[in-house]
Design a protein around this motif. Structure first.
Motif, PDB file in Angstrom:
ATOM      1  N   THR A   1      73.615  25.375  44.834  1.00 46.84           N
ATOM      2  CA  THR A   1      74.814  25.249  45.670  1.00 46.84           C
ATOM      3  C   THR A   1      75.034  23.786  46.016  1.00 46.84           C
ATOM      4  O   THR A   1      74.089  23.056  46.313  1.00 46.84           O
ATOM      5  N   GLU A   2      76.306  23.373  45.984  1.00 48.09           N
ATOM      6  CA  GLU A   2      76.643  22.005  46.375  1.00 48.09           C
ATOM      7  C   GLU A   2      78.001  22.001  47.061  1.00 48.09           C
ATOM      8  O   GLU A   2      78.849  22.851  46.802  1.00 48.09           O
TER       9      GLU A   2
ATOM     10  N   GLN B   1      76.672  23.556  53.742  1.00 47.20           N
ATOM     11  CA  GLN B   1      75.625  23.499  52.728  1.00 47.20           C
ATOM     12  C   GLN B   1      74.306  24.060  53.260  1.00 47.20           C
ATOM     13  O   GLN B   1      73.629  24.863  52.599  1.00 47.20           O
ATOM     14  N   GLU B   2      73.944  23.678  54.449  1.00 49.04           N
ATOM     15  CA  GLU B   2      72.685  24.141  55.038  1.00 49.04           C
ATOM     16  C   GLU B   2      72.689  25.663  55.216  1.00 49.04           C
ATOM     17  O   GLU B   2      71.698  26.338  54.917  1.00 49.04           O
TER      18      GLU B   2
ATOM     19  N   VAL C   1      72.498  27.534  51.676  1.00 49.83           N
ATOM     20  CA  VAL C   1      71.164  27.447  51.079  1.00 49.83           C
ATOM     21  C   VAL C   1      70.187  28.361  51.821  1.00 49.83           C
ATOM     22  O   VAL C   1      69.376  29.068  51.215  1.00 49.83           O
ATOM     23  N   SER C   2      70.306  28.375  53.154  1.00 53.70           N
ATOM     24  CA  SER C   2      69.420  29.202  53.958  1.00 53.70           C
ATOM     25  C   SER C   2      69.703  30.687  53.753  1.00 53.70           C
ATOM     26  O   SER C   2      68.783  31.494  53.615  1.00 53.70           O
TER      27      SER C   2
ATOM     28  N   ASP D   1      69.152  23.819  46.536  1.00 55.74           N
ATOM     29  CA  ASP D   1      69.972  22.882  47.302  1.00 55.74           C
ATOM     30  C   ASP D   1      70.317  21.674  46.438  1.00 55.74           C
ATOM     31  O   ASP D   1      69.485  20.809  46.186  1.00 55.74           O
TER      32      ASP D   1
END
Length: 857
Positions: free
Chosen positions: A770-771, A789-790, A793-794, A800
């Protein structure tokens, strides 16, 4: 299927259990006969085709008789000549479960005399789904205990009234269903809200059920509460000193936060009587805090109940070392919109969401064999699917095609109410309604006559030849004698209160065409005049009852209201009224030769609790480039705006081959001033990237965008969508498309802009991650990009790939801080499968929403 014997007898084929499917032109050139469809067919089915006369053995082969898959490709089959009138067709390898095939007998098959079949035949059949239910290893029995019941609610109740006992029960039943589908024996302490025990005896009664069943494990399910409304998260209690209880609690607590997204409060040692009074290894699961308003809303959602049930079931299966079987997790209800008399065949398959989050076509059997569209109304059908315990619901809405079509009109009759020697109304300024009625009537007639429509009038001057007591009778005689198909009566309104105002249009009760025409006239009157809309109504009018055709009565305003009187007496306002009425007639009159090229979707914003009526007409673009108003029917008759969120409703416009979408954004009563634009990447002519299994980027981005919008609206954020369906508002031009996306956001003066995409790379099917991009020439998008983004990803446990500055058009030319999110690589088949699944689309949406909300704080 027939074989012609030189104008003598006809050779008939009897194919047992056959169905129909569309075939490509290359299969056979002649016309074909569809045979009845069949479902639930065995995967090794051998078809016996019987003929009423002898056939030519030399023409019996896989070229003359074939089986096609759902993509119309021939599959290997063994075609065997049994005798002169029987042929057997068997698959070389078994048919795939849940898949649909077509058996085709082509016109290359000949009779013994050498004649070809008159018309080839085809049959569609669907293979049954055989799900082998695993057996419970070692005879494990799992007890599921839904906490509370009946009058016992304890402190498990939220501020909005959500009761823990209801959430507990639904989660327990859902978890039990999953376990049962995986061969685990399940016993429930309760399956409903009515129980035989009192509040004081609750633990003892539940424990007896568990012990009598000799259950190996106990999962007691509850909602949490606390004096502070900010306490949040999920936790699992285990029995003090019991290592197996602790182990089971760990399995559950590892699953529950990951599946639901709630805060992980961990496992907690306890001496709860619920756990100590049973022989089974037990745990006490606290799903979340009902006393926290945000968590109360989450706990009450079907999505949370499904996810928490799946988490509990997965944990139990892991603890028992049972590999989860693939089973049907959900089948969405189906809604169909039909016109009266339109042909419709019940589907033989439906799409099921499997436990591994893949979609699968499965056979369905309905409680009825056909749909009767001869009557209008809403009809419900129940379907059953093998190995799925719930019913599949199909709602069919049939509506009559009562749209007013003036294309066949030979004449219109204009009736201007009143005259010098009949009863008349006078407004406060002494303006006579008869004069306004006549002025408007003549203006309407002039517009129609200029367009070539034949018009007749009840009067063209101030005087008439009849007396007051004969007024209506004489007008009806004139109307019927004129041969007019349509009557339009124009009449001023009045009331005792001078404050009463507005426009209304009446039609005869039971006249569907009159109703449709009245709605069109009323809609145009409000559009042209900006007057107060008093709606379309029905009541007894002698002139309408006695007229041979369709008629309406138009009240353009209240002569007794000083403000409306001032408008009604002006020529300019009379022109607007006349144009509105005439346009309604001309729209239908000219529509018979119009082909609809495009109908745009409808997007509406309302406040929570605000009354909203679905539109009866939508703007349509003809092939000639003209915009016209067209009747629309919706899959539902009304909309509930009591809850905030986004509501999507499908509609049909006659002679338009696509469904249209109405997106209703219901803003929360506690809405903030924040406004966010959500941009679903690609769409319409541009599919975006396409995964190895055919998943289109534009479909994934739209699904995530709509789910994201719903979450944000429920959290008080105002939402603006650049598109709400695949029917995009921009032309097939990339530069204009990108600019319009930016314009939509800029004109709405949004605070943030979030564009949703999927990534792709050729030749590298294992690449993933993911970006999130922001404008490289500005730092204002960095906080939003970082937070989103955080969270992604979580939530998805994805690789990441970080946040990156870029010159992408939409992040560069949007005024607000803007980001473009690449969810993952659709070119990776594993990630494609996830992105094509509704549950994972919801996870993407929730993660992005959390990132946005964190930025707004």
């Amino acid at each position: 299927m027939n074989i012609i014997r030189k104008k003598k007898s006809t050779l008939m084929i009897v194919i047992l259990l056959l169905l129909s499917v569309m075939l490509p032109s290359q299969v056979f050139a002649a016309s074909y006969k569809d045979l009845p469809k069949k479902v639930g067919i065995a995967s090794d089915k051998v078809w016996n085709i019987k003929f009423n006369e002898d056939i030519n053995k030399d023409t019996v082969n896989s070229s003359s008789i074939a089986v096609l898959d759902s993509n119309n490709k021939e599959i290997p089959v063994k075609v065997t000549y049994i005798d002169s009138r029987t042929v057997a067709v068997a698959p070389v390898t078994k048919y795939e479960e849940g898949q649909t095939y077509s058996l085709v007998v082509k016109d290359t098959l000949k009779g013994k005399s050498g004649n070809k079949i008159k018309a080839p035949a085809r049959m569609e059949f669907t293979i049954e789904n055989k799900v082998v239910k695993p057996t419970s290893p070692k005879g494990y029995i799992i007890a599921l205990d839904a906490g509370r019941a009946g009058n016992d609610i304890g402190s498990e109740i939220g501020q909005a009234g959500v009761k823990g006992k209801d959430v507990n029960l639904q989660v327990a039943l859902k978890a039990g269903k999953i376990l049962e589908q995986n061969g685990v024996s399940v016993v429930y302490t309760r399956t409903g809200d009515n129980v035989s025990w009192s509040k004081e005896d609750s633990v003892a009664a539940r424990s007896k059920i568990v012990n009598d069943a000799k259950a190996n494990l106990l999962i007691s399910i509850h909602c949490n509460s606390y004096s502070s409304s900010t306490a949040a998260g999920t936790e699992t209690y285990y029995l003090s000193g019991n290592q197996e209880s602790k182990k089971l609690a760990s399995y559950i607590q590892n699953q529950l936060p990951a599946k639901t997204g709630l805060y992980n409060r961990g496992i907690v040692e306890s001496s709860l009587k619920t756990l100590s009074s049973v022989n089974a290894t037990g745990v006490y699961v606290a799903l979340g805090f009902l006393t926290n308003p945000k968590e109360e809303q989450i706990l009450d959602s079907e999505e949370y109940k499904n996810n928490s049930a799946e988490a509990i079931a997965n944990a139990v299966l892991n603890y028992l070392d049972i590999k989860m079987q693939t089973y049907i997790k959900d089948i969405q209800d189906i809604s169909v919109i039909l016109y009266k008399g339109e042909k419709y065949t019940l589907p033989t398959t439906v799409t099921a969401v499997m436990s591994d989050n893949t979609d699968s076509k499965v056979s369905v059997k309905w409680d009825k064999t056909s749909v009767d569209t001869s009557k209008e109304g809403t009809f419900n059908y129940k379907g059953t699917v093998a190995s799925y315990s719930e019913s599949v619901n199909l709602k069919v809405k049939v509506i009559s095609d009562s749209s007013f079509n003036e294309g066949s009109i030979g004449k219109v009759f204009i009736d201007s109410a009143g005259a010098s020697n009949t009863i008349d109304l006078t407004d406060p300024a002494a303006v006579k309604s008869k004069d306004i009625n006549l002025a408007i009537g003549l203006k309407v007639g002039k517009i129609l006559e200029d367009k070539g429509i034949n018009v007749a009038y009840s009067r063209k001057t101030d005087s008439v030849s009849w007396s007051k007591d004969k007024d209506i009778d004489e007008r009806v005689k004139l109307a019927n004698a004129s041969g007019a198909e349509l009557l339009v009566r124009i009449q001023m309104n009045s009331y005792t209160s001078q404050a009463t105002k507005g426009i209304e249009t009446y039609y005869k009760t039971g006249d569907d065409i009159g109703k449709a025409f009245a709605e069109n006239v009323q809609s145009n009157l409000i559009t042209y005049t900006s007057g107060v809309n008093r709606g379309v109504k029905t009541k007894v009018f002698n002139i309408l009852d006695a007229f041979n055709g369709t008629g309406i009565v138009v009240y353009p305003g209240f002569i007794t209201n000083p403000d409306e009187e001032a408008l009604l007496k002006t020529s300019e306002y009379q022109d607007k009224i006349a144009k509105a009425i005439a346009s309604s007639i001309l729209e239908g009159y000219n529509s018979s030769n119009e082909t609809i090229k495009d109908v745009k979707d409808v997007s509406v914003k309302v406040n929570q609790g605000e009354k909203y009526s679905l539109p009866t007409k939508v703007a349509a673009l003809t092939n000639e480039g003209k915009t016209v108003q067209k009747d629309v029917i919706w899959e539902t008759d009304s909309v509930d705006t009591s809850k905030a969120g986004t509501i999507t409703i499908k509609g049909r416009v006659k002679n338009y081959d696509k469904l249209i979408t109405l997106s209703l954004i219901v803003s929360s009563k506690n809405a903030t001033n924040y406004k966010v634009a959500i941009d679903a990447g690609h769409g319409g002519y541009d599919s975006g990237a396409v995964g190895p299994n055919g998943t289109k980027e534009k479909d994934v981005t739209l699904a995530v965008a709509l789910k994201l919008g719903d979450i944000l609206v429920k959290n008080g954020v105002n939402v603006v969508f650049t598109r709400t369906s695949d029917n995009v508002p921009w032309p097939n031009n990339k530069n204009e498309e990108l600019q319009m996306r930016c314009d939509i956001a800029n004109e709405a003066n949004v605070d943030f802009f979030v564009s949703i995409h999927t990534n792709s790379i050729d030749g590298s099917p294992t690449t993933s991650g993911t970006e999130t991009y922001y404008d490289r020439d500005s730092t204002k998008g960095i906080p939003l990009a970082t937070n989103i983004q955080e969270e992604l990803v979580s939530e998805l446990n994805s690789k990441d790939r970080g946040i990156k500055g870029s010159g992408l058009y939409v992040v560069k030319y949007t005024d607000a801080p803007a980001v473009l999110v690449e969810l993952d690589f659709i070119s990776n088949p594993d990630k494609e499968k996830l992105m094509n699944n509704s549950d994972y689309q919801q996870k993407y949406a929730e993660a992005i929403a959390r990132g946005i909300l964190k930025t707004l704080e």
